[in-house]
Design a protein around this motif. Structure first.
Motif, PDB file in Angstrom:
ATOM      1  N   ASP A  98      38.297  45.888  34.580  1.00  0.00           N
ATOM      2  CA  ASP A  98      39.624  46.500  34.275  1.00  0.00           C
ATOM      3  C   ASP A  98      39.551  47.977  34.037  1.00  0.00           C
ATOM      4  OD1 ASP A  98      38.590  47.000  31.657  1.00  0.00           O
ATOM      5  OD2 ASP A  98      39.400  45.035  30.824  1.00  0.00           O
ATOM      6  N   PRO A  99      40.843  48.672  33.925  1.00  0.00           N
ATOM      7  CA  PRO A  99      40.846  49.961  33.579  1.00  0.00           C
ATOM      8  C   PRO A  99      40.040  50.506  32.510  1.00  0.00           C
ATOM      9  CG  PRO A  99      42.954  49.177  34.389  1.00  0.00           C
ATOM     10  CD  PRO A  99      42.118  48.141  34.108  1.00  0.00           C
ATOM     11  N   SER A 100      39.419  49.638  31.534  1.00  0.00           N
ATOM     12  CA  SER A 100      38.803  50.189  30.250  1.00  0.00           C
ATOM     13  C   SER A 100      37.482  49.891  30.417  1.00  0.00           C
ATOM     14  CB  SER A 100      39.332  49.284  28.983  1.00  0.00           C
ATOM     15  OG  SER A 100      40.558  49.341  28.636  1.00  0.00           O
ATOM     16  N   GLY A 101      36.948  49.363  31.716  1.00  0.00           N
ATOM     17  CA  GLY A 101      35.636  49.476  31.985  1.00  0.00           C
ATOM     18  C   GLY A 101      35.164  48.096  31.597  1.00  0.00           C
ATOM     19  N   HIS A 102      35.768  47.070  31.128  1.00  0.00           N
ATOM     20  CA  HIS A 102      35.376  45.713  30.852  1.00  0.00           C
ATOM     21  C   HIS A 102      35.192  44.914  32.126  1.00  0.00           C
ATOM     22  CE1 HIS A 102      37.372  46.971  26.774  1.00  0.00           C
ATOM     23  NE2 HIS A 102      35.927  46.808  26.821  1.00  0.00           N
ATOM     24  N   PRO A 103      34.197  43.902  32.434  1.00  0.00           N
ATOM     25  CA  PRO A 103      34.084  43.296  33.278  1.00  0.00           C
ATOM     26  C   PRO A 103      34.802  41.836  33.350  1.00  0.00           C
ATOM     27  CG  PRO A 103      31.906  43.108  32.201  1.00  0.00           C
ATOM     28  CD  PRO A 103      32.927  44.111  31.567  1.00  0.00           C
ATOM     29  N   TRP A 104      35.287  41.302  34.456  1.00  0.00           N
ATOM     30  CA  TRP A 104      35.994  40.062  34.349  1.00  0.00           C
ATOM     31  C   TRP A 104      35.460  39.330  35.553  1.00  0.00           C
ATOM     32  CZ3 TRP A 104      40.373  38.454  31.127  1.00  0.00           C
ATOM     33  CH2 TRP A 104      40.460  39.422  30.003  1.00  0.00           C
ATOM     34  N   MET A 105      35.507  37.869  35.325  1.00  0.00           N
ATOM     35  CA  MET A 105      35.259  37.116  36.600  1.00  0.00           C
ATOM     36  C   MET A 105      36.719  36.111  36.933  1.00  0.00           C
ATOM     37  SD  MET A 105      32.996  33.651  37.395  1.00  0.00           S
ATOM     38  CE  MET A 105      31.586  34.786  37.449  1.00  0.00           C
ATOM     39  N   VAL A 106      37.273  36.529  37.978  1.00  0.00           N
ATOM     40  CA  VAL A 106      38.253  35.990  38.525  1.00  0.00           C
ATOM     41  C   VAL A 106      37.947  34.828  39.379  1.00  0.00           C
ATOM     42  CG1 VAL A 106      40.402  36.094  39.928  1.00  0.00           C
ATOM     43  CG2 VAL A 106      39.704  38.045  38.425  1.00  0.00           C
ATOM     44  N   TYR A 107      38.438  33.619  39.368  1.00  0.00           N
ATOM     45  CA  TYR A 107      37.859  32.300  40.100  1.00  0.00           C
ATOM     46  C   TYR A 107      39.054  31.432  40.333  1.00  0.00           C
ATOM     47  CZ  TYR A 107      38.107  30.350  35.463  1.00  0.00           C
ATOM     48  OH  TYR A 107      38.537  29.746  34.165  1.00  0.00           O
ATOM     49  N   ALA A 148      41.322  34.059  35.122  1.00  0.00           N
ATOM     50  CA  ALA A 148      40.316  35.189  34.995  1.00  0.00           C
ATOM     51  C   ALA A 148      39.500  35.075  33.447  1.00  0.00           C
ATOM     52  CB  ALA A 148      41.016  36.362  34.835  1.00  0.00           C
ATOM     53  N   VAL A 149      38.516  35.301  33.454  1.00  0.00           N
ATOM     54  CA  VAL A 149      37.711  35.288  32.080  1.00  0.00           C
ATOM     55  C   VAL A 149      36.896  36.473  31.902  1.00  0.00           C
ATOM     56  CG1 VAL A 149      35.637  34.134  32.923  1.00  0.00           C
ATOM     57  CG2 VAL A 149      36.327  33.794  30.435  1.00  0.00           C
ATOM     58  N   ARG A 150      36.914  37.093  30.746  1.00  0.00           N
ATOM     59  CA  ARG A 150      36.329  38.399  30.340  1.00  0.00           C
ATOM     60  C   ARG A 150      34.581  38.161  30.278  1.00  0.00           C
ATOM     61  NH1 ARG A 150      37.529  43.215  25.786  1.00  0.00           N
ATOM     62  NH2 ARG A 150      35.664  44.096  26.086  1.00  0.00           N
ATOM     63  N   LEU A 151      33.835  38.752  30.785  1.00  0.00           N
ATOM     64  CA  LEU A 151      32.547  38.754  30.887  1.00  0.00           C
ATOM     65  C   LEU A 151      31.627  39.567  29.774  1.00  0.00           C
ATOM     66  CD1 LEU A 151      31.626  38.637  34.688  1.00  0.00           C
ATOM     67  CD2 LEU A 151      32.302  36.911  33.049  1.00  0.00           C
ATOM     68  N   THR A 152      30.648  39.107  29.456  1.00  0.00           N
ATOM     69  CA  THR A 152      29.507  40.074  28.705  1.00  0.00           C
ATOM     70  C   THR A 152      29.238  41.390  29.559  1.00  0.00           C
ATOM     71  OG1 THR A 152      28.020  38.690  28.996  1.00  0.00           O
ATOM     72  CG2 THR A 152      28.972  38.185  27.006  1.00  0.00           C
TER      73      THR A 152
END
Length: 333
Positions: free
Chosen positions: A154-163, A177-181
């Motif tokens: 995302d624009p803030s640099g946080h990783p997500w998995m879209v499935y 979608a779910v945010r990842l560590t």
């Protein structure tokens, strides 16, 4: 090798600037790679026309304690935090999932489901070997039957998995979608609903009431996210244009490559569906840039005995258009 000679399904291309080499990832085909086992292989090319024989970069065998050894569908490789991460979907038919309650139409679910989901694995090289980060479970919630996880930052640099959440569990398949560590090994929040397959008005008529084998499944498959220069967000995805399910669970209809647009640029949408880009039993595509800056799409066609097909693409605002089919690269047909 050239694309007509190369068995592949769910193709994913990484254009590596350092070596000026295209890496084309797909599920391992032992008769082609010469390596037995469930896993991932990669073809390589400097020009998208001539490709090396594949190298196997991941196998489930030897991954100690891994929860599943079947599948290895839809492999993708992403650069993240100085390393390379493989996303691929595994499943285990010997680990059934609980039967969910009746759906929103009051219809009980009778289709058996089992554990299926995307794992993440890491390597210091595009050529592997990749090591599973958490061999005990898939990354999305393990009570969900999911597939085709892809990375979105995302624009803030946080990783997500879209499935894709399987129609086998939902009837009307969804994209979530779910945010990842930060290390991409597990989730850092609850799933977020993005859209459902029947939101595309051309998929089929509205789902009727009835018993499960009379319900047309609405399938979500193969998400890939692409940010336009104007800041909107595109999602390539695939489905069946006309869905008819038989009592044995088989599906007939035309597999198509389509896309959706989040004009706000937000992963949460709202998402607007577009007409299919490619029909003719084609799909699970992804976008990449060539070394000379052209936007390309690769997909597989047909669904069975699949081969890679290439298309030169153009963006008009946030509308995606095909410029031409690159049959000079994929052998025509």
């Amino acid at each position: 090798m050239q694309l007509p000679d190369m068995p592949l399904h769910d193709p994913f291309v990484v254009a590596d600037d350092a070596t000026r080499t295209y890496h084309l990832y797909t599920s391992n085909v032992p008769s082609v790679s010469g390596v037995d086992g469930t896993g991932t292989m990669v073809y390589r090319s400097h020009d998208l026309r001539d490709w090396t024989p594949p190298v196997v970069v991941f196998v489930t065998a030897g991954q100690e304690g891994i929860w599943a050894t079947d599948g290895a569908w839809a492999p993708e490789v992403h650069a993240w935090d100085g390393r390379y991460y493989l996303f691929t979907t595994l499943h285990n038919a010997d680990r059934p999932l609980p039967v969910p309650p009746p759906n929103q139409w009051g219809v009980p679910f009778r289709t058996p489901t089992h554990m299926r989901g995307t794992i993440t694995a890491v390597s210091d090289s595009l050529l592997g070997p990749f090591r599973v980060l958490d061999p005990s479970r898939p990354v999305p919630p393990e009570h969900l039957m999911t597939l085709d996880g892809t990375l979105y930052v995302d624009p803030s640099g946080h990783p997500w998995m879209v499935y894709a959440h399987e129609w086998l569990q939902t009837i009307d398949g969804t994209m979530e979608a779910v945010r990842l560590t930060p290390d991409l090994s597990r989730t850092a929040g609850d799933p977020v609903f993005l859209f459902k397959a029947s939101d595309a008005p051309w998929t089929a008529e509205q789902i009727p009431a009835g018993v499960p084998h009379q319900l047309p499944p609405y399938i979500t498959d193969g998400p890939q996210l692409y940010r336009t220069p104007e800041g909107s967000l595109l999602m390539l995805w695939s489905t069946y244009e006309k869905n008819v399910a038989g009592q044995d669970g088989t599906v007939s209809g035309g597999y198509v490559q389509t896309y959706a647009v989040s004009g706000s640029g937000d992963l949460a949408g709202p998402w607007e569906q577009r007409r299919p880009l490619v029909r003719d039993d084609s799909g699970h595509g992804m976008l990449f840039h060539t070394f000379d800056g052209r936007l390309m799409m690769i997909l597989h066609r047909p669904f069975e005995n699949a081969r890679g097909k290439l298309y030169e693409m153009r963006l008009d605002g946030h509308e995606l258009e095909i410029v031409r089919r690159r049959d000079d690269l994929d052998g025509g047909g």
